[in-house]
Design an enzyme around this catalytic site. Structure first.
Site, PDB file in Angstrom:
ATOM      1  N   ARG A  41       0.733  -1.132  -0.018  1.00 51.62           N
ATOM      2  CA  ARG A  41       0.105  -0.045   0.127  1.00 51.62           C
ATOM      3  C   ARG A  41       0.849   1.164  -0.125  1.00 51.62           C
ATOM      4  O   ARG A  41       0.709   2.224  -0.727  1.00 51.62           O
ATOM      5  CB  ARG A  41      -0.955   0.013   1.263  1.00 51.62           C
ATOM      6  CG  ARG A  41      -1.746   1.355   1.234  1.00 51.62           C
ATOM      7  CD  ARG A  41      -3.011   0.963   2.243  1.00 51.62           C
ATOM      8  NE  ARG A  41      -2.997   0.173   3.274  1.00 51.62           N
ATOM      9  CZ  ARG A  41      -2.516   0.368   4.435  1.00 51.62           C
ATOM     10  NH1 ARG A  41      -1.805   1.671   4.563  1.00 51.62           N
ATOM     11  NH2 ARG A  41      -2.411  -0.321   5.193  1.00 51.62           N
ATOM     12  N   TYR A  84     -16.316  18.087 -14.637  1.00 49.03           N
ATOM     13  CA  TYR A  84     -16.456  16.753 -14.531  1.00 49.03           C
ATOM     14  C   TYR A  84     -17.570  16.545 -13.192  1.00 49.03           C
ATOM     15  O   TYR A  84     -17.232  16.792 -12.259  1.00 49.03           O
ATOM     16  CB  TYR A  84     -15.250  16.008 -14.320  1.00 49.03           C
ATOM     17  CG  TYR A  84     -15.685  14.607 -14.317  1.00 49.03           C
ATOM     18  CD1 TYR A  84     -15.878  13.912 -15.582  1.00 49.03           C
ATOM     19  CD2 TYR A  84     -15.698  13.700 -13.145  1.00 49.03           C
ATOM     20  CE1 TYR A  84     -16.315  12.364 -15.599  1.00 49.03           C
ATOM     21  CE2 TYR A  84     -15.886  12.449 -13.062  1.00 49.03           C
ATOM     22  CZ  TYR A  84     -16.429  11.668 -14.213  1.00 49.03           C
ATOM     23  OH  TYR A  84     -16.705  10.398 -14.175  1.00 49.03           O
ATOM     24  N   ASP A 112      -7.213  19.610 -13.225  1.00 51.59           N
ATOM     25  CA  ASP A 112      -7.475  18.293 -13.991  1.00 51.59           C
ATOM     26  C   ASP A 112      -7.226  18.365 -15.253  1.00 51.59           C
ATOM     27  O   ASP A 112      -7.879  18.945 -16.097  1.00 51.59           O
ATOM     28  CB  ASP A 112      -9.195  18.101 -13.924  1.00 51.59           C
ATOM     29  CG  ASP A 112      -9.606  16.702 -14.297  1.00 51.59           C
ATOM     30  OD1 ASP A 112      -8.887  16.208 -15.232  1.00 51.59           O
ATOM     31  OD2 ASP A 112     -10.763  16.401 -13.787  1.00 51.59           O
ATOM     32  N   LYS A 161      -8.197   7.338 -18.936  1.00 53.14           N
ATOM     33  CA  LYS A 161      -8.681   8.055 -20.363  1.00 53.14           C
ATOM     34  C   LYS A 161      -7.363   7.998 -20.974  1.00 53.14           C
ATOM     35  O   LYS A 161      -7.109   6.659 -21.591  1.00 53.14           O
ATOM     36  CB  LYS A 161      -9.271   9.616 -20.061  1.00 53.14           C
ATOM     37  CG  LYS A 161     -10.460   9.488 -18.923  1.00 53.14           C
ATOM     38  CD  LYS A 161     -11.673   8.934 -19.317  1.00 53.14           C
ATOM     39  CE  LYS A 161     -12.315   8.654 -17.945  1.00 53.14           C
ATOM     40  NZ  LYS A 161     -12.758   9.919 -17.219  1.00 53.14           N
TER      41      LYS A 161
HETATM   42  C1  LIG Z   1     -13.394  10.438 -16.155  1.00 49.28           C
HETATM   43  C2  LIG Z   1     -12.809  11.713 -15.294  1.00 49.28           C
HETATM   44  C3  LIG Z   1     -12.750  11.892 -14.250  1.00 49.28           C
HETATM   45  C4  LIG Z   1     -13.037  10.704 -13.132  1.00 49.28           C
HETATM   46  O1  LIG Z   1     -11.908   9.671 -13.279  1.00 49.28           O
HETATM   47  P1  LIG Z   1     -12.207   8.150 -12.934  1.00 49.28           P
HETATM   48  O2  LIG Z   1     -11.170   7.496 -13.619  1.00 49.28           O
HETATM   49  O3  LIG Z   1     -13.425   7.880 -13.953  1.00 49.28           O
HETATM   50  O4  LIG Z   1     -12.406   7.998 -11.381  1.00 49.28           O
HETATM   51  C5  LIG Z   1     -12.257  13.323 -13.679  1.00 49.28           C
HETATM   52  N1  LIG Z   1     -12.084  14.476 -14.624  1.00 49.28           N
HETATM   53  C6  LIG Z   1     -12.241  14.085 -15.794  1.00 49.28           C
HETATM   54  C7  LIG Z   1     -12.084  15.473 -16.578  1.00 49.28           C
HETATM   55  C8  LIG Z   1     -12.674  13.027 -16.315  1.00 49.28           C
HETATM   56  O5  LIG Z   1     -12.822  12.769 -17.646  1.00 49.28           O
END
Ligand SMILES: *Cc1c(COP(=O)(O)O)cnc(C)c1O
Length: 372
Positions: free
Chosen positions: A47, A99, A171, A196
């Site tokens: 961890r 998001y 982000d 992503k």
């Molecule tokens: C998908 C996404 C998230 C969340 O991420 P997860 O891996 O689904 O928890 C946060 N910000 C953006 C811009 C995203 O596209």
């Protein structure tokens, strides 16, 4: 070193024992002490640290130009770790179209812990300045935003944050470090959903936080270890495997997105196209200044309403109707449906994640799906 070269070599030092060129997956959750009680390789328990995860974190720190990176089990877990740096009574400012998962995290979870949130249009710096309070400790930026592709000026917002002693977190999921490096623009923290583009193949969940200064590393390492939302070694290995092709994937996806945006913009059944690479996009100038490319995501509004948008999406043959983005396959989504009742997304909007199919095939699919 150029990013293409870093993407191939970062975190991939040859293993001394095996001389293997490709990193191996270390599944062990525990590591043996030396006779004096020390840990020769620095690893204690899975961890708190794992060699495969360590390689991935090192690669991400290098790609974003930060002091350290921390991997998490999802993008949401990475965002939650940043919010756990704050304390009861602190105030944060977030984009009004961020998001939806992060929006609900702040509203449904953090609010109960006494963290106050204000949502503003991050493209409007006057509105942002008016939202700042003495208790403001974090300004959250998402650019380009989801799903309206709004662009926020990272350098200007980071400066505004620093003037009041707040942090600026970005982000960077949509832009990827290939097109946008927020830490070099003054941001303190970068967050990714590695599910992503970084994963890139729609087969893993992950998140990451990169810090600009070493001083911020310690508190995040503590949160990562104690909250425990860490990714598996296998998911870290998949990310390491995906990284070398990231620059070329996003280059191809961006070139196709630009062509598709231009096609949709002149289509009589399309009311509006949201893509920062279009010269008449309101954020085009700022995007051109802070991004090296405009990305593979776009949204468009179908003339008519929700029914017309749904009908067009239903007729697509190659482009799949599914949520998520950044994978090798093109995905389209009626965003208002997934965001729930609180959504402010136009009902005729479709969000499009451009994949790695040939752009001519994607254009043909869109042309046959949209009414002429
Ligand atoms: C998908 C996404 C998230 C969340 O991420 P997860 O891996 O689904 O928890 C946060 N910000 C953006 C811009 C995203 O596209």
């Amino acid at each position: 070193m150029k990013l293409e070269t870093l993407a191939v070599h970062a975190g991939r030092a040859v293993e001394p024992d095996s001389q293997a060129i490709t990193p191996s997956i270390t599944l062990s959750t525990t590591f043996v002490r030396a006779e004096d009680g020390s840990y020769p390789a620095g690893y204690v328990y899975g961890r708190s640290g794992n060699p495969t995860r360590g390689r991935w974190e090192e690669a991400m720190a290098q790609l974003e130009g930060g002091a350290a990176a921390f991997a998490f089990a999802s993008g949401q877990a990475a965002a939650a770790a940043i919010f756990q740096l704050l304390k009861t009574g602190d105030h944060l400012i977030l984009p009004d179209d961020l998001y939806h998962g992060v929006r609900y995290l702040t509203q449904d979870v953090l609010a109960r812990w006494g963290l106050h949130s204000t949502f503003v249009d991050m493209g409007n710096l006057t509105q942002l300045a008016q939202a700042i309070r003495p208790q403001t400790r974090l300004i959250w930026v998402e650019t380009p935003s989801n799903p309206l592709l709004k662009v926020a000026d990272i350098a200007a917002i980071a400066q505004m944050a620093h003037e009041v002693g707040a942090m600026c977190a970005v982000d960077n999921t949509w832009a990827t470090p290939i097109w946008q490096r927020p830490l070099t623009l003054g941001a303190d923290l970068v967050m990714h959903s590695t599910t992503k583009y970084l994963g890139g193949h729609s087969d893993l969940l992950g998140g990451c936080v990169v810090v600009r200064d070493a001083a911020a590393a310690e508190p995040l390492a503590t949160i990562q270890k104690l909250s425990g939302a860490v990714p598996s070694p296998f998911d870290c290995w998949l990310l390491l495997r995906s990284l070398p092709t990231l620059p070329y994937r996003v280059q191809a996806q961006t070139a196709a997105a630009q062509a598709i945006a231009a096609f949709l913009q002149q289509h009589p059944q399309v009311e509006w196209v949201h893509y920062p690479g279009l010269p008449d996009h309101p954020g085009h100038e700022v995007a051109a200044r802070q991004m090296a490319g405009f990305g593979g995501m776009l949204s468009f509004q179908v003339r008519g309403g929700e029914a017309e948008a749904m009908a067009a999406a239903a007729k697509l043959k190659l482009i799949s109707r599914a949520t998520s983005l950044g994978g090798v396959e093109s995905l389209i989504e009626h965003r208002a449906s997934v965001e729930g009742p609180a959504t402010t997304t136009p009902p005729n909007l479709l969000r499009f994640s451009v994949g790695l199919e040939h752009q001519d095939d994607l254009l043909e699919d869109l042309a046959q799906a949209l009414p002429s």
